[in-house]
Design a protein around this motif. Structure first.
Motif, PDB file in Angstrom:
ATOM      1  N   ARG A 111       0.833  -1.204   0.000  1.00 34.17           N
ATOM      2  CA  ARG A 111       0.000   0.000   0.000  1.00 34.17           C
ATOM      3  C   ARG A 111       0.871   1.258   0.000  1.00 34.17           C
ATOM      4  O   ARG A 111       2.101   1.167   0.057  1.00 34.17           O
ATOM      5  CB  ARG A 111      -0.937  -0.060   1.203  1.00 34.17           C
ATOM      6  CG  ARG A 111      -1.863  -1.280   1.142  1.00 34.17           C
ATOM      7  CD  ARG A 111      -2.850  -1.356   2.280  1.00 34.17           C
ATOM      8  NE  ARG A 111      -2.287  -1.730   3.562  1.00 34.17           N
ATOM      9  CZ  ARG A 111      -2.015  -2.978   3.952  1.00 34.17           C
ATOM     10  NH1 ARG A 111      -2.243  -3.987   3.137  1.00 34.17           N
ATOM     11  NH2 ARG A 111      -1.513  -3.233   5.145  1.00 34.17           N
ATOM     12  N   ALA A 112       0.202   2.409  -0.005  1.00 33.14           N
ATOM     13  CA  ALA A 112       0.812   3.731  -0.255  1.00 33.14           C
ATOM     14  C   ALA A 112       2.291   3.883   0.130  1.00 33.14           C
ATOM     15  O   ALA A 112       3.121   4.087  -0.726  1.00 33.14           O
ATOM     16  CB  ALA A 112      -0.029   4.809   0.420  1.00 33.14           C
ATOM     17  N   HIS A 113       2.625   3.807   1.415  1.00 30.60           N
ATOM     18  CA  HIS A 113       3.975   4.186   1.836  1.00 30.60           C
ATOM     19  C   HIS A 113       4.944   3.019   1.934  1.00 30.60           C
ATOM     20  O   HIS A 113       6.110   3.222   2.268  1.00 30.60           O
ATOM     21  CB  HIS A 113       3.898   4.896   3.191  1.00 30.60           C
ATOM     22  CG  HIS A 113       3.156   6.193   3.130  1.00 30.60           C
ATOM     23  ND1 HIS A 113       3.737   7.372   2.722  1.00 30.60           N
ATOM     24  CD2 HIS A 113       1.857   6.488   3.393  1.00 30.60           C
ATOM     25  CE1 HIS A 113       2.837   8.338   2.754  1.00 30.60           C
ATOM     26  NE2 HIS A 113       1.692   7.831   3.152  1.00 30.60           N
ATOM     27  N   HIS A 114       4.471   1.810   1.687  1.00 33.73           N
ATOM     28  CA  HIS A 114       5.372   0.660   1.816  1.00 33.73           C
ATOM     29  C   HIS A 114       6.584   0.827   0.897  1.00 33.73           C
ATOM     30  O   HIS A 114       6.458   1.292  -0.239  1.00 33.73           O
ATOM     31  CB  HIS A 114       4.624  -0.641   1.503  1.00 33.73           C
ATOM     32  CG  HIS A 114       3.634  -1.016   2.568  1.00 33.73           C
ATOM     33  ND1 HIS A 114       2.464  -1.684   2.304  1.00 33.73           N
ATOM     34  CD2 HIS A 114       3.645  -0.799   3.910  1.00 33.73           C
ATOM     35  CE1 HIS A 114       1.791  -1.866   3.438  1.00 33.73           C
ATOM     36  NE2 HIS A 114       2.485  -1.334   4.421  1.00 33.73           N
ATOM     37  N   LEU A 115       7.766   0.447   1.398  1.00 37.49           N
ATOM     38  CA  LEU A 115       9.007   0.707   0.666  1.00 37.49           C
ATOM     39  C   LEU A 115       9.226  -0.296  -0.466  1.00 37.49           C
ATOM     40  O   LEU A 115       9.932  -0.018  -1.419  1.00 37.49           O
ATOM     41  CB  LEU A 115      10.203   0.651   1.624  1.00 37.49           C
ATOM     42  CG  LEU A 115      10.172   1.659   2.786  1.00 37.49           C
ATOM     43  CD1 LEU A 115      11.376   1.447   3.691  1.00 37.49           C
ATOM     44  CD2 LEU A 115      10.167   3.097   2.252  1.00 37.49           C
TER      45      LEU A 115
ATOM     46  N   MET B 144      11.680  -6.189   7.065  1.00 39.75           N
ATOM     47  CA  MET B 144      10.905  -6.735   5.950  1.00 39.75           C
ATOM     48  C   MET B 144      11.618  -7.957   5.376  1.00 39.75           C
ATOM     49  O   MET B 144      12.844  -8.061   5.469  1.00 39.75           O
ATOM     50  CB  MET B 144      10.752  -5.666   4.862  1.00 39.75           C
ATOM     51  CG  MET B 144      10.057  -4.407   5.375  1.00 39.75           C
ATOM     52  SD  MET B 144      10.102  -3.028   4.203  1.00 39.75           S
ATOM     53  CE  MET B 144      11.791  -2.497   4.327  1.00 39.75           C
TER      54      MET B 144
ATOM     55  N   ARG C 236      17.272   1.739   7.403  1.00 40.00           N
ATOM     56  CA  ARG C 236      17.093   1.346   6.001  1.00 40.00           C
ATOM     57  C   ARG C 236      18.402   0.911   5.330  1.00 40.00           C
ATOM     58  O   ARG C 236      18.383   0.554   4.154  1.00 40.00           O
ATOM     59  CB  ARG C 236      16.480   2.499   5.216  1.00 40.00           C
ATOM     60  CG  ARG C 236      15.048   2.800   5.597  1.00 40.00           C
ATOM     61  CD  ARG C 236      14.403   3.612   4.506  1.00 40.00           C
ATOM     62  NE  ARG C 236      13.322   4.428   5.007  1.00 40.00           N
ATOM     63  CZ  ARG C 236      12.712   5.357   4.284  1.00 40.00           C
ATOM     64  NH1 ARG C 236      13.100   5.587   3.048  1.00 40.00           N
ATOM     65  NH2 ARG C 236      11.718   6.062   4.791  1.00 40.00           N
TER      66      ARG C 236
END
Lengths: 352, 151
Positions: B87-91, B113, B141
């Motif tokens: 969805r929207a902000h998932h990297l 993840m 990250r």
């Protein structure tokens, strides 16, 4: 310790999208209703406290605007918690216990519709190790639901039953948002957003507000209303180190059950601040609630106003005690990912 | 509901962000610095328990933690959630999982993840390894994601 009573409670009709109505317009009707129920004006209130989330409005100190819904001249004693209004109630109780006030007005409000709520909630998580990865609220809850399922502590059937019971109970609450009952087939075949949770397992995005007035024995006696007492209230939080928590249980909830002496009275019902279906059977087990009715108001699965839904559990318990042949109710409020912080409240009807 | 509920809502674009920078401090800062060297470190308490990602204090008894230990970049899945459609902000833009991963020899788990696998391949107890991001930012990250270790 002083005895403290709930004197009035009001909830706006919960809507999916309040459109151009702003927060002040959501708060005003419920504040007016609790004043009407008690005959009070702002001048009769010793302390005013609100609960809201600035992230929903997207600006620091956005909650200050909410004060436009009440009379603040002459100046009032006022506070705000960046939490569910259940914690605004808690602060008000402390204020009364300290002797700073005899009565308190509490309100909570949230307009979640303008943003993407599961991701807005991400910004409330740890800013170093969690939020840069954008774990949405649903995915964090799913990590707990998955663990419970794999450990054999939860089934999809348990979750479906929690959902249907909530939706069926929602008919008791004229302000409920969701009343459409999904079929078992629809539920079981729905695509997962984050396994094992589908959209059916998540409380609906909701806009609204709620308000409550509490007071001392003296304040309650003057009104001559049915007395509903806050007999016990406790809250606790688990570590912010998400990976260090055991998500298959809840130290916080189990500990609170002991603190409010849940086994020392005959419980008639529980209203739980459960934003995902799995949380209902989970908390039922943790608190050993047996066959006790849970969320007779429909609960958050039928309408979940962020920052008011926890106060609503307490308010709905107050209404259930007032309007039925019940004597003891349990209300729960929660905050943070996977039920990180919890509050339990024992409400009791006092028959003079 | 008031009359304005019926009106058309005016809209303006808005970027949800922290408009300021945070200082990670000596413990989290050290963890991030080592990540940029492709090394995973944790902090150790007086009972010998190790926390990865590095914790500033013991979540149980609040003991101040300052002793660093290096750990292997492999671990075990403690729980996971599969996201078929990000969805929207998932990297990660293809199907992936969020997971709690306990690095070997540690007593806590790390949220991260898992990518490049099928949902059926995932289970609690599965062994996974770090895949590093080529571009380092000294943030969480710097670990791009985890991948399943082939048996």
């Amino acid at each position: 310790m002083k005895d403290i009573y709930i004197l009035a409670y009001a909830q706006n009709p919960i809507v999916a999208d309040a459109k151009a109505a702003n927060e002040v317009e959501l708060i005003m009707p419920v504040v007016h209703q609790v004043f009407k129920q008690t005959g009070f004006t702002q001048n009769d209130i010793g302390f005013t406290c609100s609960g809201s989330c600035d992230y929903l409005q997207g600006a620091a100190f956005a909650f200050v605007e909410g004060l436009s819904a009440i009379q603040t001249n002459p100046p009032i004693k006022e506070s705000h918690v960046e939490m569910d209004a259940a914690w605004a109630l808690y602060e008000s109780i402390l204020k009364i216990q300290m002797g700073d006030a005899e009565t308190a007005l509490i309100y909570g409000f949230g307009k979640s519709s303008p943003g993407d709520l599961p991701f807005v909630s991400t910004l409330q998580t740890d800013p170093y190790y969690m939020s840069p990865l954008w774990p949405d609220k649903t995915s964090l809850a799913a990590l707990q639901a998955q663990l419970l399922m794999k450990k054999g502590l939860l089934t999809k059937k348990d979750m479906y039953e929690a959902l249907t019971q909530s939706i069926s109970n929602a008919k008791n609450n004229p302000n409920a948002l969701v009343t459409a009952m999904p079929s078992e087939d629809d539920y079981l075949t729905a695509d997962y957003l984050s396994s094992p949770l589908s959209a059916f397992d998540c409380a609906p995005i909701s806009d609204g507000a709620s308000a409550m007035i509490i007071g001392t024995e003296e304040a309650a006696a003057k009104l001559g209303l049915q007395k509903i007492k806050i007999s016990s209230v406790h809250h606790s939080i688990e570590t912010s180190n998400f990976g260090a928590r055991d998500l298959s249980t809840s130290e916080s909830i189990i500990g609170l059950g002991k603190k409010i002496n849940l086994k020392s009275f005959e419980l008639d019902f529980a209203e739980l601040h459960t934003q995902f279906t799995y949380e209902i059977p989970f908390i039922r087990g943790l608190l050993d609630l047996g066959n006790i009715d849970i969320n007779l108001s429909g609960g958050p699965l039928a309408g979940n106003v962020m920052m008011a839904a926890g106060l609503d559990s307490i308010g709905k318990s107050f209404e259930l005690l007032k309007n039925n042949d019940f004597n003891n109710g349990l209300a729960h409020a929660s905050s943070g990912p996977c039920l990180q912080q919890n509050m339990l409240v024992h409400l009791e009807k006092i028959n003079d | 509901m008031t009359k304005s509920a019926d009106k058309e809502l005016l809209r303006a674009s808005f970027k949800l962000e922290y408009p300021y920078e945070r200082s990670p401090g000596p413990v989290i800062g050290k963890f991030f610095e080592e990540l940029s060297n492709e090394v995973l470190v944790g902090t150790k308490n007086s009972k010998g328990e190790i926390f990865v990602p590095a914790a500033e204090f013991d979540p149980k008894d609040s003991e101040h933690l300052s002793e660093f230990v290096e750990v292997k970049n492999e671990g075990v899945v403690q729980s996971y959630t599969w996201i078929e459609k990000p969805r929207a902000h998932h990297l990660i833009k293809e199907s992936f999982a969020f997971a709690l991963i306990s690095m070997d020899g540690t007593n806590s788990a790390m949220l991260h993840m898992i990518a490049n696998c099928k949902e059926e391949e995932l289970e609690i107890g599965k062994r996974v390894k770090v895949i590093w991001n080529q571009e380092k930012t000294q943030t969480i990250r710097d670990i791009k994601y985890f991948e399943i270790i082939d048996d």
